[in-house]
Design an enzyme around this catalytic site. Structure first.
Site, mmCIF file in Angstrom:
data_model
loop_
_atom_site.group_PDB
_atom_site.id
_atom_site.type_symbol
_atom_site.label_atom_id
_atom_site.label_comp_id
_atom_site.label_asym_id
_atom_site.label_seq_id
_atom_site.Cartn_x
_atom_site.Cartn_y
_atom_site.Cartn_z
ATOM 1 N N HIS A 1 0.802 -1.216 0.000
ATOM 2 C CA HIS A 1 0.000 0.000 0.000
ATOM 3 C C HIS A 1 0.836 1.267 0.000
ATOM 4 O O HIS A 1 0.375 2.308 -0.486
ATOM 5 C CB HIS A 1 -0.948 0.001 1.204
ATOM 6 N N GLY A 2 2.019 1.220 0.541
ATOM 7 C CA GLY A 2 2.825 2.435 0.554
ATOM 8 C C GLY A 2 4.236 2.191 1.048
ATOM 9 O O GLY A 2 4.473 1.338 1.908
#
Length: 479
Positions: free
Chosen positions: A325-326
């Site tokens: 996700h990041g």
């Protein structure tokens, strides 16, 4: 960061023109040329974000396409292994350079005297999604579960199909490729279903997510200036915002595809009505959850190993999911929190709950509170802000009325705002609750003209008069 000034947002005027034009052309031209139109439209759609990065999706497409053909021509297992590993390294290598290189340099520099050298690169929109889609295709060919697609153009259409290109769902070749090859007949019911789904997605995105984002950004943009009830309210708002933002995107994507006779997988199934964390991940971002299950969890041994090993496998899945996700440690913490929760549920045999309504309601509230708390680490900019918010959120809760009043005042929320909030959230709650047992969009289509058209007219009027002013990007575009 992602390039700003995007031209082809689902909630933009550009897309409102683009989709009908492609739709009309698709049903006018001969069937054998439709894949060409979808490919051109998809690449135009992607290039509207940043035309330079079309090279990356083309590179990933060529690598995975070539690898699949080589896999079918290679008889020896060792040779197949080399091919699939080479494909994984090349595709994941591109993802690493653009998404994780600077994060890796930061991490190494933190634990050494190494002087990091950073790359000044924009994060190509959708790179995590189309990379995982191509990887699953190559792995499926390697496993012998599907045959390699010989037609490069149709395969390229599968990779770049514009409704789901930027933020999923992460489609499997076994579902989407046959539909690209199939001759679709014009079906008015499909088209009306798609339009209703698009309108519902716009309702969630523009009327709920974008309006709540104003207050969420106010608090989380300067988190150290707030405590207690303010952080709590902002966090609950973000819990609703991210769901409406991402599921709204998925609805528009599925609705757009439906207008071309193509069925994309459902990515959300009323996740905030979950009765366990495991149940939540069976309802939230389903395409990613199933991807990790099929291509990482099961190869690691899944449930066929010892309990300790299974706990390790679960933690690996969620830590990797957080990192997907990041490129920041706060996402890893977010993933780790969910992983620990599932390890706990597995250890104590906690499963989905049926039966007693009161008990089910309590379980749903507990899961909702847990998921909301975990979202803190998803929303903050770094891990330090996350821990500050987590430890400050209960400050002053011993005086509940003052706790909440101060929060509303600090965010500039007045009583006049609450009726509008209810106007948005009550339909969302009812829709998701009914969706537990039936397809609401299809159900609306079976009703009389007053219900069918009234649904559309009411939402469109709300969009015209009460939506957030301006074109706002979707949260998951940064992944």
């Amino acid at each position: 960061m992602i390039r700003n000034g995007c031209k082809m947002l689902f909630n933009s005027l550009a897309y409102a023109v683009f989709l009908p034009v492609v739709f009309i052309l698709y049903w006018v031209i001969p069937t054998k040329y439709r894949w060409v139109l979808l490919l051109i439209a998809s690449y135009y759609f992607y290039m509207s974000w940043n035309y330079k990065y079309v090279v990356l999706i083309l590179f990933t497409t060529i690598v995975s396409y070539s690898a699949s053909l080589l896999l079918e021509r290679t008889k020896k297992k060792a040779g197949k292994h080399v091919i699939v590993m080479s494909s994984l390294v090349l595709c994941l290598g591109v993802l690493f350079v653009f998404k994780y290189y600077n994060f890796a340099m930061d991490t190494i520099a933190h634990f050494s005297l190494f002087e990091p050298r950073y790359l000044d690169l924009l994060l190509p929109v959708g790179i995590s999604f189309y990379t995982f889609q191509t990887l699953s295709y190559v792995i499926d060919v390697y496993r012998g579960e599907i045959s390699a697609e010989k037609h490069f153009g149709k395969y390229a259409t599968f990779v770049s199909f514009f409704p789901q290109l930027v933020a999923g769902p992460i489609e499997r070749s076994s579902n989407l490729l046959p539909q690209i090859n199939k001759k679709h007949e014009f079906d008015a019911d499909n088209i009306y279903y798609g339009i209703r789904l698009i309108v519902w997605g716009l309702f969630k995105k523009m009327l709920i997510a974008d309006n709540l984002a104003v207050f969420v950004d106010l608090v989380y943009g300067d988190i150290y200036s707030y405590t207690g009830g303010t952080i709590l309210i902002a966090t609950v708002f973000f819990t609703v915002q991210i769901y409406c933002d991402f599921s709204g995107y998925s609805d528009i994507a599925r609705g757009s595809a439906k207008m071309f006779g193509i069925e994309l997988m459902e990515n959300f199934k009323s996740p905030y009505f979950s009765t366990s964390v495991k149940d939540f991940w069976g309802r939230w971002h389903i395409s990613l959850s199933s991807w990790f299950k099929d291509y990482l969890y099961i190869p690691l041994g899944g449930n066929r190993v010892t309990k300790i090993r299974n706990c390790i496998n679960v933690m690996i899945i969620f830590l990797v999911s957080g990192l997907w996700h990041g490129a920041s440690w706060n996402f890893v913490v977010w993933g780790g929190i969910h992983g620990l929760a599932q390890v706990y549920e597995n250890a104590f045999g906690i499963k989905k709950t049926e039966g007693n309504d009161i008990f089910v309601f309590i379980r749903r509230m507990v899961v909702f509170a847990f998921v909301s708390f975990a979202w803190i680490f998803f929303r903050v900019d770094n891990i330090r802000e996350g821990f500050y918010a987590a430890f400050s959120i209960l400050e002053g809760i011993d005086h509940p009325i003052g706790y909440l009043r101060e929060g509303f005042q600090a965010m500039g929320l007045h009583r006049d705002f609450l009726p509008y909030l209810e106007l948005y959230l009550v339909p969302l709650f009812v829709f998701d609750f009914v969706s537990l047992k039936k397809d609401v969009i299809a159900w609306i289509g079976t009703k009389g003209a007053i219900v069918r058209h009234g649904y559309m007219v009411i939402i469109i009027l709300l969009l015209l008069f009460y939506c957030y002013v301006g074109e706002s990007t979707f949260v998951y575009f940064q992944f």
